[in-house]
Design a protein around this motif. Structure first.
Motif, PDB file in Angstrom:
ATOM      1  N   MET A 114     -28.950-104.159 -31.347  1.00  0.00           N
ATOM      2  CA  MET A 114     -28.887-103.357 -30.119  1.00  0.00           C
ATOM      3  C   MET A 114     -28.045-102.130 -30.449  1.00  0.00           C
ATOM      4  O   MET A 114     -26.825-102.129 -30.262  1.00  0.00           O
ATOM      5  N   LEU A 115     -28.721-101.116 -30.977  1.00  0.00           N
ATOM      6  CA  LEU A 115     -28.028 -99.977 -31.581  1.00  0.00           C
ATOM      7  C   LEU A 115     -28.345 -98.690 -30.840  1.00  0.00           C
ATOM      8  O   LEU A 115     -29.339 -98.607 -30.109  1.00  0.00           O
ATOM      9  N   ALA A 116     -27.499 -97.677 -31.094  1.00  0.00           N
ATOM     10  CA  ALA A 116     -27.569 -96.456 -30.307  1.00  0.00           C
ATOM     11  C   ALA A 116     -28.919 -95.746 -30.420  1.00  0.00           C
ATOM     12  O   ALA A 116     -29.513 -95.350 -29.422  1.00  0.00           O
ATOM     13  N   ASN A 138     -20.672-105.541 -36.278  1.00  0.00           N
ATOM     14  CA  ASN A 138     -20.638-104.221 -35.655  1.00  0.00           C
ATOM     15  C   ASN A 138     -20.108-103.233 -36.681  1.00  0.00           C
ATOM     16  O   ASN A 138     -19.272-103.591 -37.517  1.00  0.00           O
ATOM     17  N   ARG A 139     -20.607-101.985 -36.632  1.00  0.00           N
ATOM     18  CA  ARG A 139     -20.129-100.974 -37.581  1.00  0.00           C
ATOM     19  C   ARG A 139     -18.609-100.892 -37.546  1.00  0.00           C
ATOM     20  O   ARG A 139     -17.948-100.886 -38.587  1.00  0.00           O
ATOM     21  N   THR A 140     -18.050-100.850 -36.353  1.00  0.00           N
ATOM     22  CA  THR A 140     -16.592-100.880 -36.198  1.00  0.00           C
ATOM     23  C   THR A 140     -16.202-102.353 -36.059  1.00  0.00           C
ATOM     24  O   THR A 140     -16.365-102.964 -35.002  1.00  0.00           O
ATOM     25  N   ALA A 182     -21.988 -97.310 -17.365  1.00  0.00           N
ATOM     26  CA  ALA A 182     -23.005 -98.292 -17.776  1.00  0.00           C
ATOM     27  C   ALA A 182     -23.978 -97.677 -18.764  1.00  0.00           C
ATOM     28  O   ALA A 182     -24.421 -98.326 -19.703  1.00  0.00           O
ATOM     29  N   PHE A 183     -24.309 -96.394 -18.564  1.00  0.00           N
ATOM     30  CA  PHE A 183     -25.291 -95.739 -19.439  1.00  0.00           C
ATOM     31  C   PHE A 183     -24.905 -94.257 -19.508  1.00  0.00           C
ATOM     32  O   PHE A 183     -24.959 -93.552 -18.500  1.00  0.00           O
ATOM     33  N   LEU A 187     -22.469-103.978 -31.113  1.00  0.00           N
ATOM     34  CA  LEU A 187     -21.726-104.633 -30.025  1.00  0.00           C
ATOM     35  C   LEU A 187     -21.141-103.594 -29.091  1.00  0.00           C
ATOM     36  O   LEU A 187     -19.961-103.637 -28.736  1.00  0.00           O
ATOM     37  N   GLY A 188     -21.971-102.625 -28.732  1.00  0.00           N
ATOM     38  CA  GLY A 188     -21.557-101.631 -27.740  1.00  0.00           C
ATOM     39  C   GLY A 188     -21.645-102.239 -26.349  1.00  0.00           C
ATOM     40  O   GLY A 188     -21.586-103.461 -26.178  1.00  0.00           O
ATOM     41  N   ARG A 189     -21.821-101.392 -25.361  1.00  0.00           N
ATOM     42  CA  ARG A 189     -21.860-101.888 -23.973  1.00  0.00           C
ATOM     43  C   ARG A 189     -22.930-102.948 -23.789  1.00  0.00           C
ATOM     44  O   ARG A 189     -22.699-103.993 -23.201  1.00  0.00           O
ATOM     45  N   MET A 190     -24.118-102.682 -24.280  1.00  0.00           N
ATOM     46  CA  MET A 190     -25.219-103.633 -24.083  1.00  0.00           C
ATOM     47  C   MET A 190     -25.098-104.818 -25.037  1.00  0.00           C
ATOM     48  O   MET A 190     -25.216-105.974 -24.625  1.00  0.00           O
ATOM     49  N   LYS A 204     -30.852 -88.623 -25.027  1.00  0.00           N
ATOM     50  CA  LYS A 204     -31.559 -89.129 -26.224  1.00  0.00           C
ATOM     51  C   LYS A 204     -32.889 -89.768 -25.825  1.00  0.00           C
ATOM     52  O   LYS A 204     -33.940 -89.469 -26.388  1.00  0.00           O
ATOM     53  N   SER A 262     -29.167-102.985 -16.978  1.00  0.00           N
ATOM     54  CA  SER A 262     -27.975-102.481 -17.640  1.00  0.00           C
ATOM     55  C   SER A 262     -26.966-103.600 -17.867  1.00  0.00           C
ATOM     56  O   SER A 262     -27.321-104.777 -17.875  1.00  0.00           O
ATOM     57  N   THR A 304     -33.319 -98.873 -27.784  1.00  0.00           N
ATOM     58  CA  THR A 304     -34.316 -97.949 -27.235  1.00  0.00           C
ATOM     59  C   THR A 304     -34.555 -96.859 -28.278  1.00  0.00           C
ATOM     60  O   THR A 304     -33.729 -95.965 -28.453  1.00  0.00           O
TER      61      THR A 304
HETATM   62  N1  LIG Z   1     -26.339 -99.009 -21.463  1.00  0.00           N
HETATM   63  C1  LIG Z   1     -27.444 -99.323 -20.816  1.00  0.00           C
HETATM   64  O1  LIG Z   1     -27.463 -99.462 -19.590  1.00  0.00           O
HETATM   65  C2  LIG Z   1     -28.720 -99.558 -21.588  1.00  0.00           C
HETATM   66  C3  LIG Z   1     -29.766-100.231 -20.944  1.00  0.00           C
HETATM   67  C4  LIG Z   1     -30.936-100.498 -21.666  1.00  0.00           C
HETATM   68  C5  LIG Z   1     -31.048-100.065 -22.993  1.00  0.00           C
HETATM   69  N2  LIG Z   1     -30.003 -99.388 -23.565  1.00  0.00           N
HETATM   70  C6  LIG Z   1     -30.155 -98.978 -24.974  1.00  0.00           C
HETATM   71  O2  LIG Z   1     -29.383 -99.899 -25.736  1.00  0.00           O
HETATM   72  C7  LIG Z   1     -28.886 -99.254 -26.918  1.00  0.00           C
HETATM   73  C8  LIG Z   1     -27.366 -99.428 -26.973  1.00  0.00           C
HETATM   74  O3  LIG Z   1     -26.826 -98.835 -25.802  1.00  0.00           O
HETATM   75  P1  LIG Z   1     -25.276 -99.052 -25.396  1.00  0.00           P
HETATM   76  O4  LIG Z   1     -25.155 -98.565 -24.006  1.00  0.00           O
HETATM   77  O5  LIG Z   1     -24.830-100.423 -25.771  1.00  0.00           O
HETATM   78  O6  LIG Z   1     -24.604 -97.976 -26.392  1.00  0.00           O
HETATM   79  P2  LIG Z   1     -23.104 -97.939 -26.953  1.00  0.00           P
HETATM   80  O7  LIG Z   1     -22.163 -98.653 -26.046  1.00  0.00           O
HETATM   81  O8  LIG Z   1     -22.855 -96.521 -27.295  1.00  0.00           O
HETATM   82  O9  LIG Z   1     -23.193 -98.803 -28.328  1.00  0.00           O
HETATM   83  C9  LIG Z   1     -23.872 -98.289 -29.445  1.00  0.00           C
HETATM   84  C10 LIG Z   1     -23.803 -99.290 -30.588  1.00  0.00           C
HETATM   85  O10 LIG Z   1     -24.506 -98.723 -31.713  1.00  0.00           O
HETATM   86  C11 LIG Z   1     -23.610 -98.743 -32.852  1.00  0.00           C
HETATM   87  N3  LIG Z   1     -23.918 -97.610 -33.733  1.00  0.00           N
HETATM   88  C12 LIG Z   1     -24.043 -96.304 -33.390  1.00  0.00           C
HETATM   89  N4  LIG Z   1     -24.355 -95.563 -34.479  1.00  0.00           N
HETATM   90  C13 LIG Z   1     -24.421 -96.419 -35.537  1.00  0.00           C
HETATM   91  C14 LIG Z   1     -24.707 -96.268 -36.916  1.00  0.00           C
HETATM   92  N5  LIG Z   1     -24.998 -95.068 -37.460  1.00  0.00           N
HETATM   93  N6  LIG Z   1     -24.690 -97.378 -37.692  1.00  0.00           N
HETATM   94  C15 LIG Z   1     -24.421 -98.582 -37.165  1.00  0.00           C
HETATM   95  N7  LIG Z   1     -24.135 -98.803 -35.847  1.00  0.00           N
HETATM   96  C16 LIG Z   1     -24.148 -97.723 -35.046  1.00  0.00           C
HETATM   97  C17 LIG Z   1     -22.229 -98.658 -32.264  1.00  0.00           C
HETATM   98  O11 LIG Z   1     -21.278 -99.107 -33.203  1.00  0.00           O
HETATM   99  P3  LIG Z   1     -19.722 -98.664 -33.119  1.00  0.00           P
HETATM  100  O12 LIG Z   1     -19.051 -99.636 -32.196  1.00  0.00           O
HETATM  101  O13 LIG Z   1     -19.233 -98.756 -34.514  1.00  0.00           O
HETATM  102  O14 LIG Z   1     -19.708 -97.239 -32.588  1.00  0.00           O
HETATM  103  C18 LIG Z   1     -22.379 -99.596 -31.064  1.00  0.00           C
HETATM  104  O15 LIG Z   1     -22.293-100.943 -31.477  1.00  0.00           O
HETATM  105  C19 LIG Z   1     -29.356 -97.798 -26.844  1.00  0.00           C
HETATM  106  O16 LIG Z   1     -30.531 -97.668 -27.597  1.00  0.00           O
HETATM  107  C20 LIG Z   1     -29.627 -97.612 -25.344  1.00  0.00           C
HETATM  108  O17 LIG Z   1     -30.568 -96.582 -25.111  1.00  0.00           O
HETATM  109  C21 LIG Z   1     -28.853 -99.141 -22.911  1.00  0.00           C
END
Ligand SMILES: NC(=O)c1ccc[n+]([C@@H]2O[C@H](COP(=O)([O-])OP(=O)(O)OC[C@H]3O[C@@H](n4cnc5c(N)ncnc54)[C@H](OP(=O)(O)O)[C@@H]3O)[C@@H](O)[C@H]2O)c1
Length: 299
Positions: free
Chosen positions: A65-67, A31-33, A233-234, A9-12, A241, A125, A97
């Motif tokens: 939807m994970l990192a 969510n992990r947190t 946003a990203f 449950l990060g940004r996306m 990565k 995004s 991704t």
């Molecule tokens: N942001 C964009 O515009 C965008 C667009 C398209 C695709 N994406 C892709 O979407 C994915 C998520 O992006 P985001 O922007 O939402 O990232 P983000 O805000 O950093 O969120 C990352 C999520 O992954 C979780 N996580 C990280 N490490 C973990 C682990 N070891 N075990 C379990 N959960 C873990 C985090 O949990 P915690 O809350 O506990 O840290 C959080 O829920 C990525 O693969 C990214 O490349 C992003």
């Protein structure tokens, strides 16, 4: 209405949950947190669970939807993982991704439970995710896609089915080579125009209205023009990565990708100079700094 589980449950992920809630789906959140999941459930509803396995047990469609690949491995595997709770009729959908090999590596274990599996990374995004207007690139079987489609359509109406499991992930990396190219190109064009005496906002508006005015140019306007007040946003580190994954896939399939490799260098320099948590549009700030240093050196 299907019950949809969301893991990550990060940004996306949180934005995607808002779109799923708006379309009336019952939600199971993990969510992990955990505090993040609890806060989101207060806002949009849904049941918070403490293990990924609980999501698979409760949901018809479980979307992650994970990192990165390490996070996917942590969430899918182990006694408390998503696969441990999977059952016939459930479809596990990874939207992260990550390289194609990540979801392919879990396929046999998922199929052994009787559940289905898709990779469905997204383009677009946070703003598009909240509006349910993402583009989804899907790999997997027709049967699994038909089961998951009602949930996926809440996330975006443009759904491409590209082939077997892993093809969605590969296509996402191909799309991102263009996104990072555009990001870098906007940054360079903007900094060039400013340095030649053109107002920054005016220069941006010309780019957006010109032949290069892709949707990305439109929705990154605030990030490039008001970086201090525009939410990330990203992040630069996520972009780095992705660019490493792109370079690795290029090496695997024998394609050199010089543009993507250059972008990786610039993103890494920008991250090292000002912090990788900033939005990836911060390459423009980095280039402004770089220009001044070069000018200083030649002065
Ligand atoms: N942001 C964009 O515009 C965008 C667009 C398209 C695709 N994406 C892709 O979407 C994915 C998520 O992006 P985001 O922007 O939402 O990232 P983000 O805000 O950093 O969120 C990352 C999520 O992954 C979780 N996580 C990280 N490490 C973990 C682990 N070891 N075990 C379990 N959960 C873990 C985090 O949990 P915690 O809350 O506990 O840290 C959080 O829920 C990525 O693969 C990214 O490349 C992003």
């Amino acid at each position: 209405m299907t019950t949809v589980g969301m893991l990550g449950l990060g940004r996306m992920g949180s934005s995607m949950v808002r779109a799923l809630a708006a379309s009336g789906h019952d939600l199971v959140l993990w969510n992990r947190t955990t505090a993040v999941a609890e806060q989101l459930a207060k806002e949009v509803g849904g049941r918070v669970v403490v293990r990924p396995a609980d999501v698979a047990a409760a949901a018809d469609i479980a979307i992650s939807m994970l990192a990165d690949g390490r996070a996917v491995a942590a969430v899918y595997g182990g006694p408390d993982g998503l696969i441990a709770g999977a059952r016939p009729g459930t479809v596990l959908v990874d939207c992260s991704t990550v390289p194609p090999a990540v979801i392919q590596g879990h396929e046999a274990a998922i199929r052994a439970t009787g559940a289905g599996v898709l990779d469905a990374p997204v383009s677009g995004s946070v703003a598009l995710a909240e509006r349910g207007a993402l583009t989804l690139m899907v790999g997997g079987t027709d049967t699994d896609l038909a089961l998951a489609r009602p949930a996926l359509e809440a996330l975006g109406s443009t759904i491409f089915h590209l082939g077997p499991l892993g093809t969605g992930a590969a296509m996402k990396l191909a799309v991102n080579t263009v996104i990072f190219g555009l990001n870098e190109a906007i940054a360079e064009a903007l900094v060039l125009a400013e340095a030649a005496g053109i107002d920054r906002a005016a220069a941006y508006d010309v780019l957006a209205a010109s032949a290069v005015g892709a949707p990305f140019v439109g929705y990154k306007r605030a990030a490039f023009l008001e970086p201090e007040t525009t939410p990330v946003a990203f992040a630069l580190d996520l972009a780095a990565k992705d660019l490493r994954l792109i370079a690795d896939l290029g090496a695997d399939v024998g394609v050199p990708l010089p543009q993507a490799r250059t972008n990786l260098q610039v993103i890494e320099l920008a991250s090292a100079a000002g912090g990788g948590a900033r939005d990836f549009s911060a390459v423009a700030e980095h280039l402004r700094g770089g220009r001044s240093e070069e000018e200083d050196a030649t002065a």
